[in-house]
Structures are given as structure tokens and as C-alpha cells.
Motif scaffolding. Structure first.
Motif, PDB file in Angstrom:
ATOM      1  N   UNK A 360      48.373  42.591  33.323  1.00 32.74           N
ATOM      2  CA  UNK A 360      47.043  42.690  33.949  1.00 32.74           C
ATOM      3  C   UNK A 360      46.547  41.350  34.481  1.00 32.74           C
ATOM      4  N   UNK A 361      46.902  40.272  33.784  1.00 28.97           N
ATOM      5  CA  UNK A 361      46.478  38.953  34.238  1.00 28.97           C
ATOM      6  C   UNK A 361      47.094  38.596  35.578  1.00 28.97           C
ATOM      7  N   UNK A 362      48.402  38.820  35.723  1.00 31.21           N
ATOM      8  CA  UNK A 362      49.081  38.544  37.000  1.00 31.21           C
ATOM      9  C   UNK A 362      48.565  39.470  38.110  1.00 31.21           C
ATOM     10  N   UNK A 363      48.327  40.731  37.768  1.00 35.53           N
ATOM     11  CA  UNK A 363      47.827  41.686  38.763  1.00 35.53           C
ATOM     12  C   UNK A 363      46.438  41.281  39.250  1.00 35.53           C
ATOM     13  N   UNK A 364      45.577  40.891  38.328  1.00 33.89           N
ATOM     14  CA  UNK A 364      44.209  40.492  38.700  1.00 33.89           C
ATOM     15  C   UNK A 364      44.233  39.209  39.528  1.00 33.89           C
ATOM     16  N   UNK A 365      45.090  38.274  39.141  1.00 31.96           N
ATOM     17  CA  UNK A 365      45.199  37.034  39.923  1.00 31.96           C
ATOM     18  C   UNK A 365      45.724  37.315  41.329  1.00 31.96           C
ATOM     19  N   UNK A 366      46.622  38.297  41.453  1.00 37.39           N
ATOM     20  CA  UNK A 366      47.126  38.692  42.769  1.00 37.39           C
ATOM     21  C   UNK A 366      45.990  39.205  43.645  1.00 37.39           C
ATOM     22  N   UNK A 367      45.121  40.037  43.055  1.00 34.07           N
ATOM     23  CA  UNK A 367      43.968  40.549  43.807  1.00 34.07           C
ATOM     24  C   UNK A 367      43.013  39.417  44.191  1.00 34.07           C
ATOM     25  N   UNK A 368      42.815  38.461  43.266  1.00 34.17           N
ATOM     26  CA  UNK A 368      41.936  37.330  43.565  1.00 34.17           C
ATOM     27  C   UNK A 368      42.478  36.511  44.744  1.00 34.17           C
ATOM     28  N   UNK A 370      44.384  37.626  47.148  1.00 33.82           N
ATOM     29  CA  UNK A 370      44.204  38.413  48.367  1.00 33.82           C
ATOM     30  C   UNK A 370      42.783  38.264  48.915  1.00 33.82           C
ATOM     31  N   UNK A 371      41.824  38.084  48.011  1.00 35.23           N
ATOM     32  CA  UNK A 371      40.428  37.924  48.436  1.00 35.23           C
ATOM     33  C   UNK A 371      40.088  36.473  48.746  1.00 35.23           C
ATOM     34  N   UNK A 372      41.098  35.601  48.655  1.00 36.23           N
ATOM     35  CA  UNK A 372      40.868  34.197  48.963  1.00 36.23           C
ATOM     36  C   UNK A 372      40.188  33.421  47.859  1.00 36.23           C
ATOM     37  N   UNK A 373      40.242  33.961  46.647  1.00 35.91           N
ATOM     38  CA  UNK A 373      39.608  33.295  45.511  1.00 35.91           C
ATOM     39  C   UNK A 373      40.666  32.663  44.606  1.00 35.91           C
ATOM     40  N   UNK A 374      40.223  31.762  43.748  1.00 34.71           N
ATOM     41  CA  UNK A 374      41.140  31.032  42.876  1.00 34.71           C
ATOM     42  C   UNK A 374      41.605  31.908  41.718  1.00 34.71           C
ATOM     43  N   UNK A 375      42.906  31.935  41.479  1.00 35.65           N
ATOM     44  CA  UNK A 375      43.462  32.698  40.355  1.00 35.65           C
ATOM     45  C   UNK A 375      43.052  32.046  39.034  1.00 35.65           C
TER      46      UNK A 375
END
Length: 514
Positions: A360-368, A370-375
Motif C-alpha cells: 500500500x505504501x508503494x501504491x500510494x506513493x505511485x499515486x502521489x 502521478x499527481x505531482x506530489x512528493x512521495x
């Protein structure tokens, strides 16, 4: 009947180290409220982040922790005097004037200051927990009016033993040799040597605390001393505010991580005792211990194990109550719905750590990204894993402590004093306490208002719906994959589908007939 403890403190000047820490804050509050005629409380405080000691103390006293004091005895706040000092400096960083003043006026000393970080470097841990204590003893030996010196240790300082009595054990090593080693070794060499030094103890905290007790008896001479050993200090039970807590240490960090939905697996023995003691219990024992050695003057140094496991055990398996409490009183902006499991099996724990933490951590960071935010989630999980690993020694083992001295202290107090300075943990109801504790983490640590509960509950419902939708989509994807590759899966799918269609037709036929 008047409080004999309050009478003992009346007119006395009290010195407290570690007053800005969790235990110290509650101690200051209790003395001001329940010993209203105490003359002065000297708080040894160091400057921090550009703030002088006086400003730090003023900000501390302005918090809601001291609301009862302001209501019942507001003038007592004027008896607080901040003394500029630093436990890591030679002579405690005291000026000559302050040292002379303290040695002329102080009658009772509570030494609470310590570093409690489990992963603290050996040099800093030794300086703070041992050398600072030696400096305190030097200061107190020349106090003209000293009647009591109460040293706060930890119930885990002798955790290399299964059964721990209320006595001072031989030190794990000669502190003079460690003194010499620290003088010439650099940090890297000490880091490499630390595992061998601490031996069967899990960290530098328990190791240096064990040495400190021996050093105290060795250096103190005929000083009137008591040692109080609390176990895992948790939120307040009754006073000053039920559930009051101000830090992420110990159970608090675990509870918050669970409430935020971050912690989904914890390695612990469900049957092992989690010896959590509410902060008001050791504070009351410390005050009563000062009265005991000041008035009754025991011949030997009394040691008080302040624990709950012997009278009212709480086990790590009981932590399964926590997710339900946080679903009832959710935290703002939770990552996932509270839940998870406790296991003492390392393989099972690693499996859940990968499935419920890393992926879940890697998946959430991937989404972040994509939104141009810092993992950030993987980094958060790595920090949490490191913190939880440092606790595993305590969550997978059980100890037994004797408590004859602590129990007998109650019998020495008057009926009124036993009500005010209570230390009997048998009436403690753990489910009610845990609920207050969890609410305390929300109110006092995260500074979340209870008025925000409706929005937090709505957020949990949204997370639940997201979870159900994700699981449904995942099921369909996996099932479609199986259908495409397996004749058996296709036949099973058609069979289930036909049964469902027949059931719907039968239901319609039955309803039209009736």
C-alpha cells in the motif's frame, strides 16, 4: 483528617529535574494542586530552540493540564521558579549563585530527567542517565535542608532477569571502565561495541539505567534516597485529566498508528503482559516515597516497582480493542480504516508487513507521484517499522516484579492520603482506560477537536466504500483472468450465473402468483 503528605511538603522548597517531560509535568501539577502550601518548586530547565527556561515554563503552565490548579489554587502558579541548567554540562550548567541558592534552600529533590530513547547512542545515554545523576548527587550532598531525594528509574532496568525484586542489583559493568572507554572512543567505535556492552539488555536506555542505580548507592553516602521504577508509563487514569498524554512514546505511538490505519500488523505475544501503568500512579508513588523517607526515615534505600501486571494484568492480545475504539472516535485524515492483527510468528508478521504496509505504501506513493506530489508513505512505513522493531523485545516477553514495598507504602498512608495519592491499580478498568487513552491521543497529542468527529466518521465511511469497491474490482479482474485461462473456471462461472438467473425467475414467479 488532614493530609500528612501535604503537611510534610508545607513550607518546603522542592527541586525537580525533567519537569518539562511527560512524568515531570504531571508531578508538578500534582504537587501544586494537592500540596497547596508547598513553598517553591524549582524547575531545572535548559534553554531550547531559542527559548529561555522561564519562557518554556510559562508556556507549559499555560496548557490545559494545569486548568484545575488555576481553578482551585491560582496563586500557587507564582511558586514556580525556572532555574537555568543543562544536564549534559559540567556542574549541570548551574551558575554559582543558583547552586548556592539551591544548596541553602531545597528540602526535597525529584530527579526525573533522563533520555528514554531506545535507540539513543551510548555516549549520550550514559551522559544523561548516569553522569547527570552523579552531578545531581554532588549538588544534593551539600544541601543543608535535604530530607528526601527521589530518583526515577525504570522497571525494565534489570530486564535481563525474569523475576525482578525491589532491590538494587549489581551493575552490568563497572561504570569507571565505561567512563574511560567513552573518553577515548569515537562514536563509530562505540556504536560497534554497544551490542557487546549491553549484552542481554535490548538497548542503551535499560543498560544505563541499571548502572545509574548502582552509581546512586555508591556515591550518595548517607543521603535520604528512594528509587521509583515505573514500567511503561501511559496516559493518565484519573488525574489531572483522564486520558491526558502529550507524546508518541510507548503505547501512544502504537495507538495513533493504529487509529490512522497505518499499523496493520504488530509482532507481539498475545498472552504476554503489556505492563502499562497510568502516569498518575508513579507520580503518586514518587510523592509518597518522598514523604516516607523524609518522615519515617527507613534504614535502607527503598525501591518501588510501580507496575500493573502483578495485580491487574493487561496483555498485548487485548490491543484488539483499539481499532474498535478508533472506529467509534476516529482520527482526522486517516490513511485507512483502523484494523490489523497481532502475531508472535515472525513469518506471518513479515507477510502482513509486505501485504498491508509495503505494497500500500508503494501504491500510494505511485499515486502521489502521478499527481505531482512528493512521495512519503514508504518513508513513513520504514520509520514505523524501525520504531516497532525496537519494541519487539518488550512485546514478546513477560516479566514478573515484586511489589511488597509499593504495596506496603499504601498501608503507611492515612485514609485521606490513600484517596489523594492513590496507587492501587486493581480498580482500573482497562476497556474504559483504553477508550480515554485513545481519546487523549486525539485531543492532546494530535490536537484534534471532538467537534470534528462527524467529518472524521464520514471520512471512515468513504474509506470503507473505497475498500469495498477496490476489493470488488480486484475480484472481477482476477476472476476474469481465471476464466480466460481455465475451462473449469468458465464452467463454474456459467453454472453459478445460471443458478442466479433461475433464482431471480423463481422469485418473480412466486411474487406474481401471490
Amino acid at each position: 483528617m488532614a493530609s500528612t503528605i501535604a503537611e510534610f511538603f508545607a513550607g518546603k522548597r522542592v527541586l525537580i529535574t525533567g519537569a518539562t517531560g511527560f512524568l515531570g509535568k504531571v508531578l508538578v501539577e500534582k504537587l501544586l494542586r494537592c500540596c497547596p502550601n508547598v513553598d517553591v518548586l524549582y524547575l531545572m530547565v535548559r534553554p531550547k530552540a531559542g527559548q529561555p527556561p522561564q519562557q518554556r515554563v510559562q508556556e507549559m503552565m499555560a496548557t490545559q493540564l494545569y486548568d484545575k490548579v488555576r481553578e482551585e489554587n491560582p496563586s500557587s502558579l507564582e511558586r514556580i521558579i525556572a532555574v537555568n541548567s543543562d544536564m549534559l554540562e559540567p556542574g549541570l550548567g548551574l551558575s554559582d549563585e543558583d547552586r548556592e541558592m539551591l544548596q541553602q534552600e531545597v528540602g526535597v529533590v525529584f530527579h526525573v530527567a533522563a533520555t528514554i530513547k531506545f535507540d539513543e547512542k551510548m555516549k549520550l545515554s550514559y551522559k544523561m542517565n548516569v553522569k547527570a545523576l552523579q552531578e545531581m548527587v554532588k549538588l544534593c550532598k551539600d544541601m543543608k535542608k535535604l530530607e528526601a531525594f527521589v530518583h526515577t528509574s525504570t522497571a525494565y532496568c534489570n530486564c535481563d532477569r525474569q523475576y525482578i525484586e525491589e532491590k538494587i542489583y549489581p551493575p552490568p559493568m563497572d561504570h569507571r571502565k565505561l567512563d574511560d572507554a567513552i573518553e577515548w572512543m569515537d562514536d563509530e567505535m562505540l556504536r560497534l561495541l554497544t551490542p557487546k556492552l549491553i549484552d542481554r539488555r535490548p538497548n542503551t536506555y535499560t543498560f544505563t539505567k541499571a548502572i545509574a542505580e548502582h552509581v546512586l548507592t555508591e556515591d550518595s553516602g548517607d543521603m535520604p534516597i528512594a528509587i521509583v521504577r515505573p514500567s511503561i508509563v501511559g496516559a493518565a487514569w484519573k488525574e489531572p485529566i483522564p486520558g491526558w498524554i502529550d507524546n508518541f512514546n510507548g503505547p501512544s505511538g502504537i495507538f495513533i498508528a493504529c487509529g490512522k490505519g497505518l499499523l496493520r500488523s504488530m509482532r507481539a505475544d498475545p498472552n504476554a503482559v503489556a505492563d502499562v501503568v497510568p502516569v498518575d500512579i508513579p507520580v503518586n508513588v514518587m510523592i509518597a516515597a518522598a514523604w516516607n523517607i523524609g518522615v519515617l526515615k527507613p534504614k535502607s534505600i527503598p525501591v518501588y516497582n510501580v507496575t500493573t501486571g502483578g495485580h491487574n494484568p493487561f496483555r498485548w492480545g487485548d490491543m484488539d480493542l483499539i481499532p474498535g475504539i478508533y472506529k467509534k472516535f476516529p482520527l482526522t485524515g486517516s490513511f485507512r480504516r483502523p484494523g490489523g492483527s497481532i502475531t508472535d510468528n515472525q513469518v506471518v508478521h513479515e507477510y502482513w508487513n509486505i501485504v498491508c504496509h509495503k505494497l500500500p505504501g508503494y501504491f500510494y506513493d505511485f499515486l502521489l507521484r502521478l499527481m505531482g506530489r512528493k512521495a512519503r508513505m514508504v518513508r513513513i512505513y520504514d520509520k514505523m517499522r524501525k520504531a516497532m522493531s525496537s519494541l519487539e523485545y518488550f512485546t514478546t516477553n513477560t516479566w514478573e516484579w515484586s511489589s511488597e514495598n509499593t504495596d506496603s507504602l499504601c498501608t503507611l498512608l492515612s485514609e485521606d492520603d490513600n484517596k489523594v495519592f492513590y496507587s492501587d491499580v486493581r480498580p482500573l478498568d482497562w476497556p474504559s482506560y483504553l477508550e480515554a487513552y485513545c481519546l487523549g491521543t486525539k485531543r492532546f497529542v494530535l490536537n484534534e477537536e471532538l467537534s470534528g468527529l462527524p467529518q472524521a466518521r464520514a471520512h471512515l465511511k468513504k474509506l470503507r466504500n473505497i475498500r469495498y469497491s477496490f476489493n470488488a474490482i480486484l475480484f472481477v479482474v482476477i476472476w476474469r483472468f481465471l476464466i480466460a485461462r481455465s475451462q473449469i473456471a468458465r464452467n463454474l462461472w456459467y453454472f453459478v450465473t445460471s443458478l442466479f438467473v433461475k433464482f431471480v425467475r423463481l422469485t418473480r414467479l412466486t411474487s406474481s402468483t401471490s
